[in-house]
Design a protein around this motif. Structure first.
Motif, PDB file in Angstrom:
ATOM      1  N   THR A  20      42.033  36.169  50.986  1.00  0.00           N
ATOM      2  CA  THR A  20      41.678  36.581  49.641  1.00  0.00           C
ATOM      3  C   THR A  20      42.641  35.962  48.634  1.00  0.00           C
ATOM      4  N   THR A  21      42.166  35.672  47.453  1.00  0.00           N
ATOM      5  CA  THR A  21      43.064  35.271  46.375  1.00  0.00           C
ATOM      6  C   THR A  21      43.324  36.484  45.517  1.00  0.00           C
ATOM      7  N   TRP A  22      44.575  36.777  45.244  1.00  0.00           N
ATOM      8  CA  TRP A  22      44.912  38.034  44.574  1.00  0.00           C
ATOM      9  C   TRP A  22      45.794  37.813  43.360  1.00  0.00           C
ATOM     10  N   ILE A  23      45.458  36.786  42.545  1.00  0.00           N
ATOM     11  CA  ILE A  23      46.261  36.539  41.353  1.00  0.00           C
ATOM     12  C   ILE A  23      45.988  37.642  40.326  1.00  0.00           C
ATOM     13  N   VAL A  24      47.012  38.294  39.891  1.00  0.00           N
ATOM     14  CA  VAL A  24      46.916  39.291  38.838  1.00  0.00           C
ATOM     15  C   VAL A  24      48.008  38.979  37.821  1.00  0.00           C
ATOM     16  N   SER A  25      47.684  39.079  36.555  1.00  0.00           N
ATOM     17  CA  SER A  25      48.689  38.756  35.540  1.00  0.00           C
ATOM     18  C   SER A  25      49.906  39.632  35.715  1.00  0.00           C
ATOM     19  N   CYS A  26      51.051  39.020  35.594  1.00  0.00           N
ATOM     20  CA  CYS A  26      52.303  39.750  35.764  1.00  0.00           C
ATOM     21  C   CYS A  26      53.348  39.116  34.867  1.00  0.00           C
ATOM     22  N   SER A  27      53.984  39.887  34.023  1.00  0.00           N
ATOM     23  CA  SER A  27      54.924  39.297  33.084  1.00  0.00           C
ATOM     24  C   SER A  27      56.138  38.765  33.789  1.00  0.00           C
ATOM     25  N   THR A  28      56.662  37.680  33.252  1.00  0.00           N
ATOM     26  CA  THR A  28      57.825  37.075  33.872  1.00  0.00           C
ATOM     27  C   THR A  28      59.044  37.951  33.759  1.00  0.00           C
ATOM     28  N   ALA A  29      58.945  38.999  32.946  1.00  0.00           N
ATOM     29  CA  ALA A  29      60.073  39.925  32.853  1.00  0.00           C
ATOM     30  C   ALA A  29      60.289  40.663  34.149  1.00  0.00           C
ATOM     31  N   THR A 201      31.460  40.789  50.914  1.00  0.00           N
ATOM     32  CA  THR A 201      31.578  40.315  49.538  1.00  0.00           C
ATOM     33  C   THR A 201      31.411  38.807  49.415  1.00  0.00           C
ATOM     34  N   PHE A 202      30.810  38.422  48.290  1.00  0.00           N
ATOM     35  CA  PHE A 202      30.670  37.005  47.930  1.00  0.00           C
ATOM     36  C   PHE A 202      31.418  36.708  46.634  1.00  0.00           C
ATOM     37  N   VAL A 203      32.382  37.552  46.306  1.00  0.00           N
ATOM     38  CA  VAL A 203      33.235  37.313  45.139  1.00  0.00           C
ATOM     39  C   VAL A 203      34.221  36.200  45.492  1.00  0.00           C
ATOM     40  N   PRO A 204      34.235  35.098  44.735  1.00  0.00           N
ATOM     41  CA  PRO A 204      35.038  33.924  45.125  1.00  0.00           C
ATOM     42  C   PRO A 204      36.521  34.201  45.320  1.00  0.00           C
ATOM     43  N   GLN A 205      37.081  35.137  44.548  1.00  0.00           N
ATOM     44  CA  GLN A 205      38.520  35.384  44.628  1.00  0.00           C
ATOM     45  C   GLN A 205      38.887  36.456  45.647  1.00  0.00           C
ATOM     46  N   ASP A 206      37.922  36.921  46.432  1.00  0.00           N
ATOM     47  CA  ASP A 206      38.183  38.038  47.327  1.00  0.00           C
ATOM     48  C   ASP A 206      38.216  37.553  48.782  1.00  0.00           C
ATOM     49  N   SER A 207      37.695  38.358  49.684  1.00  0.00           N
ATOM     50  CA  SER A 207      37.820  38.115  51.113  1.00  0.00           C
ATOM     51  C   SER A 207      37.142  36.822  51.559  1.00  0.00           C
ATOM     52  N   LYS A 402      35.655  29.051  46.554  1.00  0.00           N
ATOM     53  CA  LYS A 402      34.952  29.187  45.274  1.00  0.00           C
ATOM     54  C   LYS A 402      33.681  28.354  45.248  1.00  0.00           C
ATOM     55  N   ALA A 403      33.761  27.108  45.719  1.00  0.00           N
ATOM     56  CA  ALA A 403      32.578  26.233  45.713  1.00  0.00           C
ATOM     57  C   ALA A 403      31.466  26.809  46.586  1.00  0.00           C
ATOM     58  N   ILE A 404      31.818  27.291  47.758  1.00  0.00           N
ATOM     59  CA  ILE A 404      30.806  27.815  48.679  1.00  0.00           C
ATOM     60  C   ILE A 404      30.246  29.138  48.183  1.00  0.00           C
ATOM     61  N   TYR A 405      31.105  30.057  47.761  1.00  0.00           N
ATOM     62  CA  TYR A 405      30.626  31.374  47.341  1.00  0.00           C
ATOM     63  C   TYR A 405      29.770  31.288  46.076  1.00  0.00           C
TER      64      TYR A 405
END
Length: 432
Positions: A20-29, A201-207, A402-405
């Motif tokens: 899975t891709t799990w990028i979530v915004s996170c402050s550099t602080a 799931t067929f969400v590209p950023q998930d499983s 991402k391309a396949i999903y």
């Protein structure tokens, strides 16, 4: 218990994958500055884990104390990072050249950074004898272009968790063993019970479970030159398999919008018959849905004609920019040695990645009057001997998924034919 429901988000890339891709915004602080005291003769190792507090606070405090007592010149500074924040934090820290010394990731994401030369070359730091103490197929999952970038830690393999009451209601006497058999019973389940057979799931950023199913069905995703190899008869058949299930109304419509966590929610609420997941979720089901847990049985992992089985892996990597490479390697090997792997596997209801720890009777003997959880542990460990990371280690694997999903979704929504969707997905990958 470890937040293993979240663990599977990342395997089912692995544990459900490990991947899975799990990028979530996170402050550099929030990013550690990796400041290490300059006290003479003492190396301070910064160690990052993913959301293991507070469940395993005592375990790691004891482990660290034992390590420090045996290595008086090394101190461990343990930092537990929220799961959703880890990817962004490590990317920021590596880019700023202020990484931790030892960090817990998974091979899928770690391999992306390995392609950028972010990790220490472990072949020069870990002897062949030590490497051979780990399961060879699992060690291989943390290699890229023939170089080792990670040390295996804990593992899970998927099982088929199923609702015996709904199976009986549907008039089904045999749990499907393959995706082909699953498709055969899906319509019967819908007709007799009004429920869905399962959710994926067929969400590209998930499983990455669907990509893993492709490999299990005999699809080669990438050829030796790195080009798309799925624009083939097996690839088109795999696309058609999932598109047909969706168009027939045998997959929930939210399969296009909801992540894999929704599969657990649906199973716990009695809306699906099967759940493809690791045995660690049995305890979650027991806590959240006792009646469903009472009706729950287990069977081996679904596969395709290849018979291949998936394993989700969590590993330990050491950034190339660490100021303490030798001390970092020493701690990483201590963390993942036979004794500590066995202890953590028992505490977390996962599997170890060393040969000796896996051979312990805890993973081979089914007690008399064993619970479903105990039976699942032994079944899962047995699968591990033949399990493998099904998807290739690629620095831009997320682009392949991402391309396949996205093209699968387009075919499911009648925006493209299956052949066109396969062709477009291959072209997107080759022209990335």
């Amino acid at each position: 218990m470890i937040q293993l429901r979240k663990f599977k988000q990342l395997i089912a890339l692995g544990l459900l994958g490990l991947l899975t891709t799990w990028i979530v915004s996170c402050s550099t602080a929030n990013v550690s500055t990796n400041t290490k005291p300059a006290n003479s003769g003492v190396a301070t190792i910064e160690f990052w884990t993913m959301q293991l507090q507070p469940q395993f606070t005592d375990y790691f405090k004891n482990l660290i104390a034992n390590f420090e007592s045996q290595n008086t010149g090394i101190k461990i500074n343990w930092i537990d990072v929220p799961w959703a924040a880890m990817e962004n934090k490590i990317l920021t820290a590596v880019s700023a050249k202020t990484p931790p010394d030892v960090v817990n990731l998974n091979p899928g994401f770690a391999s992306q950074l390995a392609g950028r030369n972010a990790w220490l070359d472990l072949d020069a730091k870990v002897s062949k004898d030590v490497r051979s103490s780990y399961l060879p197929n699992i060690w291989q999952s943390s290699t890229l272009n023939g170089k080792s970038f990670g040390i295996p830690w804990y593992l899970t393999t998927r099982l088929t968790i199923y609702n015996t009451d709904l199976l009986k209601q549907a008039g089904i006497n045999k749990v499907p063993a393959t995706y082909a058999e699953l498709a055969q019973v899906a319509q019967q389940i819908k007709d007799k019970t009004g429920k869905y057979a399962f959710f994926v799931t067929f969400v590209p950023q998930d499983s990455g479970e669907v990509l893993e199913s492709f490999v299990q069905m005999g699809v080669t995703l990438i050829d030796t030159d790195g080009k798309a190899a799925f624009n083939s008869a097996p690839g088109k058949a795999a696309f058609k398999y999932w598109v047909d299930l969706y168009k027939k109304g045998l997959l929930p419509k939210e399969a296009l919008t909801q992540g894999h966590r929704h599969a657990i929610d649906l199973y716990q609420s009695g809306e699906t018959v099967f759940l493809a997941s690791g045995p660690e979720f049995l305890k979650t089901i027991a806590n959240n849905a006792p009646k469903i847990a009472q009706a729950t049985g287990i069977a081996p992992q679904l596969t395709g004609d290849t018979g291949k089985k998936n394993v989700a892996v969590m590993n330990i990597v050491i950034p190339r920019d660490t100021k303490q490479p030798d001390s970092a390697v020493k701690f990483a090997l201590f963390l993942t040695n036979d004794e500590n792997q066995l202890a953590f596997a028992k505490a977390a209801n996962v599997l170890p990645s060393t040969v000796k720890a896996l051979s312990d009777s805890y993973f081979t003997n089914v007690p008399a009057n064993a619970s479903t959880i105990e039976k699942a542990r032994v079944m899962s460990a047995k699968e591990l001997k033949q399990a493998e990371i099904l998807t290739p280690s690629l620095k831009d694997f997320n682009k392949l998924q991402k391309a396949i999903y996205e093209n699968l979704q387009a075919a499911m929504l009648d925006q493209k034919t299956v052949d066109k969707a396969v062709e477009d997905a291959a072209q997107e990958w080759n022209q990335r």
